[in-house]
Design a protein around this motif. Structure first.
Motif, PDB file in Angstrom:
ATOM      1  N   LYS A 165       7.833  -1.286 -10.584  1.00 51.35           N
ATOM      2  CA  LYS A 165       8.537  -0.612  -9.481  1.00 51.35           C
ATOM      3  C   LYS A 165       7.897  -0.949  -8.137  1.00 51.35           C
ATOM      4  CE  LYS A 165      10.271   3.517 -11.830  1.00 51.35           C
ATOM      5  NZ  LYS A 165      10.169   4.996 -11.890  1.00 51.35           N
ATOM      6  N   ILE A 166       6.561  -0.956  -8.108  1.00 53.17           N
ATOM      7  CA  ILE A 166       5.849  -1.254  -6.860  1.00 53.17           C
ATOM      8  C   ILE A 166       6.201  -2.659  -6.390  1.00 53.17           C
ATOM      9  CG2 ILE A 166       3.570  -1.693  -5.847  1.00 53.17           C
ATOM     10  CD1 ILE A 166       2.521   0.583  -7.712  1.00 53.17           C
ATOM     11  N   LEU A 167       6.118  -3.634  -7.266  1.00 49.92           N
ATOM     12  CA  LEU A 167       6.339  -5.031  -6.875  1.00 49.92           C
ATOM     13  C   LEU A 167       7.792  -5.304  -6.500  1.00 49.92           C
ATOM     14  CD1 LEU A 167       4.027  -6.854  -9.437  1.00 49.92           C
ATOM     15  CD2 LEU A 167       3.618  -6.435  -6.999  1.00 49.92           C
ATOM     16  N   LEU A 197       0.826  -1.209   0.000  1.00 51.58           N
ATOM     17  CA  LEU A 197       0.000   0.000   0.000  1.00 51.58           C
ATOM     18  C   LEU A 197       0.865   1.266   0.000  1.00 51.58           C
ATOM     19  CD1 LEU A 197      -2.794  -1.143   2.446  1.00 51.58           C
ATOM     20  CD2 LEU A 197      -3.060  -0.646   0.004  1.00 51.58           C
ATOM     21  N   HIS A 198       1.904   1.276   0.804  1.00 47.88           N
ATOM     22  CA  HIS A 198       2.817   2.427   0.831  1.00 47.88           C
ATOM     23  C   HIS A 198       3.465   2.623  -0.534  1.00 47.88           C
ATOM     24  CE1 HIS A 198       6.845   4.185   1.121  1.00 47.88           C
ATOM     25  NE2 HIS A 198       6.289   5.016   1.992  1.00 47.88           N
ATOM     26  N   HIS A 199       4.002   1.549  -1.099  1.00 46.49           N
ATOM     27  CA  HIS A 199       4.708   1.659  -2.370  1.00 46.49           C
ATOM     28  C   HIS A 199       3.769   2.051  -3.508  1.00 46.49           C
ATOM     29  CE1 HIS A 199       7.985   0.222  -0.130  1.00 46.49           C
ATOM     30  NE2 HIS A 199       8.628  -0.407  -1.087  1.00 46.49           N
ATOM     31  N   ALA A 200       2.551   1.519  -3.485  1.00 38.23           N
ATOM     32  CA  ALA A 200       1.581   1.895  -4.519  1.00 38.23           C
ATOM     33  C   ALA A 200       1.302   3.394  -4.444  1.00 38.23           C
ATOM     34  CB  ALA A 200       0.295   1.097  -4.366  1.00 38.23           C
ATOM     35  N   ALA A 201       1.065   3.903  -3.249  1.00 36.62           N
ATOM     36  CA  ALA A 201       0.819   5.341  -3.089  1.00 36.62           C
ATOM     37  C   ALA A 201       2.033   6.144  -3.534  1.00 36.62           C
ATOM     38  CB  ALA A 201       0.470   5.651  -1.634  1.00 36.62           C
ATOM     39  N   PHE A 202       3.206   5.744  -3.117  1.00 32.37           N
ATOM     40  CA  PHE A 202       4.418   6.497  -3.441  1.00 32.37           C
ATOM     41  C   PHE A 202       4.661   6.552  -4.949  1.00 32.37           C
ATOM     42  CE2 PHE A 202       8.920   6.904  -4.332  1.00 32.37           C
ATOM     43  CZ  PHE A 202       9.256   8.020  -3.589  1.00 32.37           C
ATOM     44  N   PHE A 203       4.645   5.401  -5.602  1.00 38.38           N
ATOM     45  CA  PHE A 203       5.001   5.380  -7.019  1.00 38.38           C
ATOM     46  C   PHE A 203       3.896   5.939  -7.918  1.00 38.38           C
ATOM     47  CE2 PHE A 203       8.119   2.209  -5.490  1.00 38.38           C
ATOM     48  CZ  PHE A 203       9.264   2.866  -5.926  1.00 38.38           C
ATOM     49  N   GLU A 227       4.342   9.586  -7.521  1.00 36.57           N
ATOM     50  CA  GLU A 227       5.555   9.978  -8.236  1.00 36.57           C
ATOM     51  C   GLU A 227       5.297  10.091  -9.733  1.00 36.57           C
ATOM     52  OE1 GLU A 227      10.110   8.423  -8.309  1.00 36.57           O
ATOM     53  OE2 GLU A 227       8.573   6.972  -8.906  1.00 36.57           O
ATOM     54  N   LEU A 228       4.562   9.159 -10.267  1.00 36.34           N
ATOM     55  CA  LEU A 228       4.255   9.159 -11.691  1.00 36.34           C
ATOM     56  C   LEU A 228       3.292  10.284 -12.048  1.00 36.34           C
ATOM     57  CD1 LEU A 228       4.630   7.679 -14.384  1.00 36.34           C
ATOM     58  CD2 LEU A 228       2.693   6.250 -13.766  1.00 36.34           C
ATOM     59  N   GLY A 229       2.290  10.505 -11.221  1.00 35.47           N
ATOM     60  CA  GLY A 229       1.351  11.579 -11.450  1.00 35.47           C
ATOM     61  C   GLY A 229       0.266  11.275 -12.454  1.00 35.47           C
ATOM     62  N   SER A 230       0.291  10.107 -13.046  1.00 36.05           N
ATOM     63  CA  SER A 230      -0.750   9.709 -14.001  1.00 36.05           C
ATOM     64  C   SER A 230      -0.693   8.189 -14.139  1.00 36.05           C
ATOM     65  CB  SER A 230      -0.525  10.360 -15.365  1.00 36.05           C
ATOM     66  OG  SER A 230       0.586   9.780 -16.018  1.00 36.05           O
ATOM     67  N   PHE A 231      -1.546   7.668 -14.993  1.00 36.08           N
ATOM     68  CA  PHE A 231      -1.552   6.223 -15.220  1.00 36.08           C
ATOM     69  C   PHE A 231      -0.983   5.887 -16.596  1.00 36.08           C
ATOM     70  CE2 PHE A 231      -4.852   6.706 -11.966  1.00 36.08           C
ATOM     71  CZ  PHE A 231      -4.384   5.795 -11.044  1.00 36.08           C
ATOM     72  N   GLY A 238       2.473   0.075 -16.398  1.00 35.53           N
ATOM     73  CA  GLY A 238       3.236  -1.180 -16.372  1.00 35.53           C
ATOM     74  C   GLY A 238       4.558  -1.016 -15.652  1.00 35.53           C
ATOM     75  N   LEU A 239       5.292   0.031 -15.991  1.00 35.60           N
ATOM     76  CA  LEU A 239       6.563   0.309 -15.329  1.00 35.60           C
ATOM     77  C   LEU A 239       6.339   0.608 -13.850  1.00 35.60           C
ATOM     78  CD1 LEU A 239       9.611   0.788 -15.463  1.00 35.60           C
ATOM     79  CD2 LEU A 239       9.105   3.164 -16.077  1.00 35.60           C
TER      80      LEU A 239
END
Length: 175
Positions: free
Chosen positions: A148-150, A126-132, A135-139, A143-144
């Motif tokens: 990064k999350i996993l 959950l933390h990593h999903a929120a962070f990345f 960070e990306l700012g869009s969808f 895939g990348l």
């Protein structure tokens, strides 16, 4: 006096996790895809009875500290506060049938592998999903971002598991 000792121990833990992360761990990167967010150990291994307000303040302080060192404009603070907010919910979700004892801590030896694995996996993901995603700012490059999350969650989870196995006390036999 034990209240003062508790506060001093938490300040020391904060400094150790933040210092190790900034000075050493942040330089470890797996294929430009996985980063270890070692500082999460401070938040994840807080005592079970820590009040949510204190968790949120500590989460913000740790995230802000990371944002200051990495000039990330609040990404770490936002994701860490989300983790601090969700931690009590995950603890309630994982409450054993008999409830937690007042002496229980987040410890793989005390709570067991299954409990610890679910706890760590849920909160780190959950933390990593929120962070990345922030960070990306869009969808656009989802895939990348999922990669990064996993990979980062696996890297962080393994690092924190190693910390648990090396530095946290083994459960003692009941007398």
């Amino acid at each position: 006096m034990s209240g003062l000792r508790f506060i001093l121990v938490q300040i020391l833990r904060f400094a150790v996790y933040a210092g190790l992360h900034v000075m050493l761990i942040s330089r470890l990167v797996l294929f430009e895809l996985g980063w270890c967010f070692f500082y999460l150990g401070f938040l994840l291994f807080l005592p079970l009875r820590t009040p949510i307000v204190v968790q949120l303040l500590l989460s913000f302080a740790m995230g802000l500290t990371m944002d200051i060192f990495y000039d990330t404009g609040g990404l770490h603070a936002a994701a860490a506060v989300l983790l601090g907010f969700l931690r009590p919910w995950v603890l309630r979700l994982l409450t054993p049938r008999d409830g937690y004892d007042s002496a229980d801590t987040v410890n793989v030896h005390q709570m067991g592998w299954q409990w610890f694995s679910v706890y760590l996996t849920l909160l780190v993901l959950l933390h990593h999903a929120a962070f990345f995603i922030l960070e990306l700012g869009s969808f656009r490059h989802i895939g990348l971002t999922l990669g990064k999350i996993l990979v980062s969650a696996l890297f962080t989870g393994l690092a924190l598991l190693i910390v648990q196995l090396l530095f946290f006390p083994v459960r003692r036999g009941r007398s």
